[in-house]
Design an enzyme around this catalytic site. Structure first.
Site, mmCIF file in Angstrom:
data_model
loop_
_atom_site.group_PDB
_atom_site.id
_atom_site.type_symbol
_atom_site.label_atom_id
_atom_site.label_comp_id
_atom_site.label_asym_id
_atom_site.label_seq_id
_atom_site.Cartn_x
_atom_site.Cartn_y
_atom_site.Cartn_z
ATOM 1 N N GLU A 1 75.457 -25.131 13.291
ATOM 2 C CA GLU A 1 76.144 -23.803 13.787
ATOM 3 C C GLU A 1 77.140 -23.493 14.083
ATOM 4 O O GLU A 1 76.778 -23.686 15.031
ATOM 5 C CB GLU A 1 74.332 -22.771 14.558
ATOM 6 C CG GLU A 1 73.408 -22.685 13.806
ATOM 7 C CD GLU A 1 72.318 -21.459 14.890
ATOM 8 O OE1 GLU A 1 72.713 -20.933 15.521
ATOM 9 O OE2 GLU A 1 71.021 -21.103 14.117
ATOM 10 N N ASP B 1 75.711 -11.628 21.935
ATOM 11 C CA ASP B 1 76.205 -12.738 22.538
ATOM 12 C C ASP B 1 76.342 -11.903 24.008
ATOM 13 O O ASP B 1 77.017 -11.235 24.478
ATOM 14 C CB ASP B 1 77.262 -13.338 21.919
ATOM 15 C CG ASP B 1 77.590 -13.783 20.705
ATOM 16 O OD1 ASP B 1 76.426 -14.259 20.707
ATOM 17 O OD2 ASP B 1 78.193 -13.575 19.875
#
Length: 274
Positions: free
Chosen positions: A50, A61
Site C-alpha cells: 500500500e 491517519d
C-alpha cells in the site's frame, strides 16, 4: 476480475499463510529514499504494497503517518510523482501488487479519468480511498472498476450486518478490516474480537479479508494471521523511517530500518498458521 491482487492471495492460500501487506508513504522522507524503501519491501517479505498518497489533511491517519505525509510533501511529492514511483518500481518488479491509499481530493483535482488512465499505465493494481463512502461509488469506485483497478473498501468494528452489504457491494481485491475505531497507530485491545469480526465479514463475502491498524510486532502478525487472509502493517514502518532520520534527513540506516522491521514481521506472518 483476475488481477495481481487476486493472483497473490490465491498463491498464498496454496502456501497456507496470510499475506503481509505493507504501507509506506510515497516519497517519505525524500523522493530518492522513498523509492529505495518501496523497492526494498518485496525483498523483505512484503506480498502487497500500500503506497500512501501524501495529503495535507489526512483525517483518518495518526501522528506517525501524518508526519510521514508532511515529510513527503515537503520533499516535493505530488500525485503525479506517486504514479512515477510506481512506474519506476514496475521496471524491476512486475508481480508485486501495489495499492494506492489516500484521500479523494488530490484525485479530484487531478481529474478522475486522467488519474485512472495514468494509474493503469503506471502499473497500479487497486485503490483505497478512505473518505469516499459507498453512496459516492459513481465518483470514483465504478469508474475505477471499469478501468480494471480493484477498489478496496474499509470495514470497521462499527460496520454492522445491516451496513456491511452496502460496503461490500462494489468492493474487489480484498476487504480491509480496520481493527478498531479511531485513527491509525493505536494498539489492538482484543485479538479475539478481531477473529470474530473477520469471521463475520467472511460470512458476507468470498473476498480475502486483511486486518490493519494496531499491528506492530511479529507476535501481533502471528496472532492476527491465524484469523485473517492478510496482515496490514503501516504506522510502525513509517515510525521506523522517522526514528532513522538525523535532523529530519535520511541516513544510511533509513532503508535498512524499514527492511529489517518488515523481515521481522514477515517471520511472524509465516508462523501464523503453524
Amino acid at each position: 476480475m483476475s488481477s495481481r491482487i487476486a493472483s497473490r492471495f490465491a498463491a498464498l492460500k496454496e502456501q497456507g499463510r496470510p499475506a503481509l501487506v505493507t504501507f509506506v508513504v510515497a516519497g517519505d522522507p525524500d523522493l530518492a529514499t522513498g523509492q529505495a524503501i518501496l523497492e526494498a519491501l518485496p525483498q523483505a517479505g512484503a506480498d502487497i504494497i500500500e503506497l500512501g498518497m501524501p495529503f495535507s489533511d489526512p483525517m483518518a491517519d495518526g501522528v506517525a503517518i501524518q508526519l510521514g505525509g508532511q515529510r513527503a510533501l515537503a520533499a516535493g511529492q505530488t500525485l503525479r510523482g506517486v504514479l512515477g514511483m510506481v512506474e519506476d518500481f514496475r521496471r524491476k518488479d512486475e508481480t508485486t501488487p501495489i495499492v494506492l491509499m489516500g484521500y479523494y481530493n488530490p484525485i479530484y483535482m487531478f481529474g478522475v479519468d486522467n488519474f485512472l488512465a495514468a494509474a493503469v499505465e503506471a502499473g497500479v493494481d487497486g485503490l483505497i480511498i478512505v473518505d469516499l463512502p459507498p453512496e459516492e461509488d459513481e465518483e470514483l469506485c465504478l469508474p475505477a472498476l471499469k478501468a480494471g483497478l480493484n477498489f478496496i473498501r474499509l470495514t470497521t468494528p462499527t460496520t454492522d450486518d445491516k451496513r456491511l452489504p452496502a460496503v461490500l457491494k462494489n468492493t474487489s481485491g480484498f476487504v480491509y478490516y480496520v481493527s478498531m475505531t479511531g485513527v491509525t497507530g493505536a494498539a489492538i485491545k482484543s485479538r479475539g474480537a478481531v477473529g470474530e469480526a473477520v469471521d463475520r465479514i467472511k460470512s458476507h463475502t468470498d473476498l480475502p479479508v486483511a486486518v490493519g491498524f494496531g499491528i506492530k510486532t511479529a507476535e501481533d502478525a502471528a496472532e492476527i494471521g491465524r484469523h485473517a487472509d492478510g496482515i496490514v502493517v503501516g504506522s510502525v514502518l513509517v515510525d521506523a523511517v522517522a526514528k532513522s532520520l538525523i535532523d529530519g534527513k535520511a541516513t544510511g540506516q533509513t532503508v535498512g530500518a524499514v527492511r529489517e522491521l518488515v523481515a521481522d514481521i514477515f517471520a511472524g506472518v509465516k508462523r501464523a498458521r503453524t
